[in-house]
Structure formats: C-alpha cells, structure tokens
Design an enzyme around this catalytic site. Structure first.
Site, PDB file in Angstrom:
ATOM      1  N   ASP A  60       2.257   7.665  11.274  1.00 27.95           N
ATOM      2  CA  ASP A  60       3.669   7.347  11.052  1.00 27.95           C
ATOM      3  C   ASP A  60       3.869   5.845  11.331  1.00 27.95           C
ATOM      4  O   ASP A  60       3.701   5.394  12.471  1.00 27.95           O
ATOM      5  CB  ASP A  60       4.497   8.217  12.010  1.00 27.95           C
ATOM      6  CG  ASP A  60       5.979   7.917  11.934  1.00 27.95           C
ATOM      7  OD1 ASP A  60       6.384   7.005  11.176  1.00 27.95           O
ATOM      8  OD2 ASP A  60       6.733   8.601  12.639  1.00 27.95           O
ATOM      9  N   GLY A  61       4.210   5.103  10.304  1.00 33.28           N
ATOM     10  CA  GLY A  61       4.368   3.656  10.444  1.00 33.28           C
ATOM     11  C   GLY A  61       5.433   3.289  11.470  1.00 33.28           C
ATOM     12  O   GLY A  61       5.318   2.275  12.164  1.00 33.28           O
TER      13      GLY A  61
ATOM     14  N   ASP B 265       6.052  -1.647   2.543  1.00 32.70           N
ATOM     15  CA  ASP B 265       5.859  -1.229   1.144  1.00 32.70           C
ATOM     16  C   ASP B 265       6.243   0.252   1.060  1.00 32.70           C
ATOM     17  O   ASP B 265       5.391   1.129   0.923  1.00 32.70           O
ATOM     18  CB  ASP B 265       4.397  -1.447   0.742  1.00 32.70           C
ATOM     19  CG  ASP B 265       4.134  -1.000  -0.690  1.00 32.70           C
ATOM     20  OD1 ASP B 265       5.103  -0.746  -1.429  1.00 32.70           O
ATOM     21  OD2 ASP B 265       2.952  -0.888  -1.061  1.00 32.70           O
TER      22      ASP B 265
ATOM     23  N   THR C 142       8.362   3.824  -0.116  1.00 38.42           N
ATOM     24  CA  THR C 142       8.881   4.503  -1.297  1.00 38.42           C
ATOM     25  C   THR C 142      10.398   4.300  -1.301  1.00 38.42           C
ATOM     26  O   THR C 142      10.940   3.555  -0.482  1.00 38.42           O
ATOM     27  CB  THR C 142       8.535   6.007  -1.246  1.00 38.42           C
ATOM     28  OG1 THR C 142       8.971   6.519   0.018  1.00 38.42           O
ATOM     29  CG2 THR C 142       7.038   6.245  -1.370  1.00 38.42           C
ATOM     30  N   ASP C 143      11.088   4.955  -2.219  1.00 36.65           N
ATOM     31  CA  ASP C 143      12.540   4.779  -2.296  1.00 36.65           C
ATOM     32  C   ASP C 143      13.208   5.442  -1.076  1.00 36.65           C
ATOM     33  O   ASP C 143      12.599   6.300  -0.420  1.00 36.65           O
ATOM     34  CB  ASP C 143      13.048   5.377  -3.611  1.00 36.65           C
ATOM     35  CG  ASP C 143      12.415   4.661  -4.801  1.00 36.65           C
ATOM     36  OD1 ASP C 143      12.694   3.468  -4.978  1.00 36.65           O
ATOM     37  OD2 ASP C 143      11.599   5.289  -5.503  1.00 36.65           O
TER      38      ASP C 143
END
Ligand code: SPD
EC number: 2.5.1.16
Length: 277
Positions: A137-138, A155, A157-158
């Site tokens: 998990d970033g 970077d 996703t939406d």
C-alpha cells in the site's frame, strides 16, 4: 464480427477503439484488469474500465510525469513511484544517472505481472538493479518513510476505487514528511475539462504545504478529453527551472525536451482559472 472497446469517460461521453484481440481479463483483489490489442493504439491496459496506458501514446504520460520533477531537482537519488505498476514511470526515472534507488510501491501485484507479460517495452526496467518493486500500500509506505525521498511520483489510477486515498490531503501531508528538505512531488491530476474541481482542490492542498506549486499540461490522446494535468510541489527548487540543462538535454525521450519543460507550464486561461486563488 467487429469488436469495439468503449470507455465511458463521463456520464455522457466516451471513446471507442476497434479491438484486434482481447489478450487478458481478470478481476484481481483490487480491480478489473484487461489487456486488449487495438488497431489504432496497440496494446491497451484497462483498469476498472479506464484506459491506463497504450503502446502508442504511453510515452507522453510517462515522460511528462517523470522528467519535469527529476530535471528540476539538482541531484535526485532516491525516488518513489506510488502506483505505476505497468513500469512506465520507473523506465523513465532510471534514465537519470543520479538515481541510485527507485522504489515502486504498487498495491496490485497483478498489474505488474500482466504488464510484464503484455507490455514488455513499458515494463522493461522493473528488473533493473537500482529498482525495488514492492507490492504494498503506497499510502502506508509513504507514512513510514520520513525524510527518505528526493522525488515522489504519484502515478495513480483515476480517483475511484483503490486510488481515492491518493488524492487526499492527509496523503499529501505524509508525502511532504517523506521528502527530504529539497524534495519534489508530482501527481497526475486528471483532465482540466472534466475534473476541474479535483484540480482546484489538489492545487490548494499542495500550495498550503509546498514553497512552489504549479500545474502543467500534456496532450494524451487516449485519456479523457485528450488534455491531461499534473500538479507539482517543491520544497526548494522552482519546478519551472531545469537544474542541469545538459542532463535534461541528454535524456532519450520522444516527447519531453527542455523547451517543452518550460512550455508545459504555460496554461490556457480556463486552466489558469481553476487554480486562481
Ligand atoms: N484516465 C487515465 C488516468 C491514468 C493515470 N495513470 C496511468 C498509469 C500509467 N502508468
């Protein structure tokens, strides 16, 4: 029989591409993953029904989210990419000779596996010795990385599903803590045509945390509206300035150039108005 892929980019608008072959579909723990081969754009990675990258226009996004921040930093050594499981950003990051360690924090290991199999030209640097690929998990990683990074690239996703937390103020505060005193962050912030409110909010959050905050744009044909935004925050360096012109000039790129670095910050009036105080 003809097969067409359609992404509904808003409730009332979409793009469509003729499919040559459907290569892979699955539902991972986090999202729907599809890889399709299209006649116009080549292979296309689609997550939860949204185009993430294509063989033919990926270079614009991956170069522009990477080289503006990295070229503005005097000596980027430790770089974190949050998301970005296709590997395109990592490929660009390690083009900078000063980078000693690039960490990819991607929550969905299946995106990495599928990209390595079907997008070899994009995922080609994931096995580089300077790169650590971590399926984590970033957000948690950023929270436990105080003062660790020179550049952080979000970077994502939406802003739906697993990515919602990557657009939250708490996360940006944690990024500020995870950066060194001269650190720079850049995040993809969607379309100025369709996501004006999100851009205004993120810009406001960055401005309250960083000495320098700017919005810049690039043209990405397969993304909603074709015009894409990035928000960059910097503790010390002015992101509009290139720290080492020789380094920036020697990057092997297809879109990014030092001239374009400066030009990307020139905003059309409607985009400028989104970030006016
Ligand atoms: N609507 C498309 C937004 C995609 C942003 N991230 C793309 C990941 C490519 N590495």
């Amino acid at each position: 029989m003809e097969l067409w892929y359609t992404e509904k980019q808003t409730a009332n608008y979409g793009i469509t591409a003729k499919i040559k072959e459907s290569l892979h579909t699955e539902t991972s723990e986090f999202q729907d993953i599809a890889m399709i081969d299209t006649l116009e754009w080549g292979r296309m990675l689609v997550l939860d029904g949204c185009v993430m990258t294509t063989d033919r226009d990926e270079f614009v996004y991956h170069e522009m989210i990477s080289h503006v921040a990295l070229s503005a930093h005097k000596n980027p050594q430790r770089v974190l990419v949050v998301g970005g499981g296709d590997g395109g950003v990592i490929r660009e990051v390690i083009k900078h000779p000063s980078v000693t360690h690039a960490v990819l924090a991607e929550i969905d290991g299946r995106v990495i596996d599928v990209s390595k199999k079907y997008l070899p030209a994009i995922a080609c640097a994931l096995d580089d010795p300077r790169v650590s690929v971590r399926v984590i998990d970033g957000i948690a990683h950023v929270n436990e990385s105080e003062g660790q990074y020179d550049v952080i690239i979000v970077d994502s996703t939406d802003p739906i599903g697993p990515a919602v937390g990557l657009f939250a103020r708490d996360f940006y505060e944690a990024i500020h803590r995870a950066l060194r005193p001269d650190g720079i962050v850049v995040a993809q912030t969607e379309s100025p045509f369709f996501n004006g409110e999100l851009i205004s909010r993120v810009y406001g959050d960055f401005s309250s945390l960083f000495t320098h905050t700017h919005l810049y744009l690039a043209s990405i044909p397969t993304y909603p509206s074709g015009l894409w935004s990035f928000t960059i925050g910097s503790k010390q360096y002015d992101p509009k300035m290139i720290a080492d012109p020789a380094r920036a000039n020697s990057l092997e790129t297809k879109y990014y150039t030092p001239d374009l670095h400066a030009a990307a910050f020139a905003l059309p009036r409607f985009a400028k108005e989104l970030i006016a105080k």
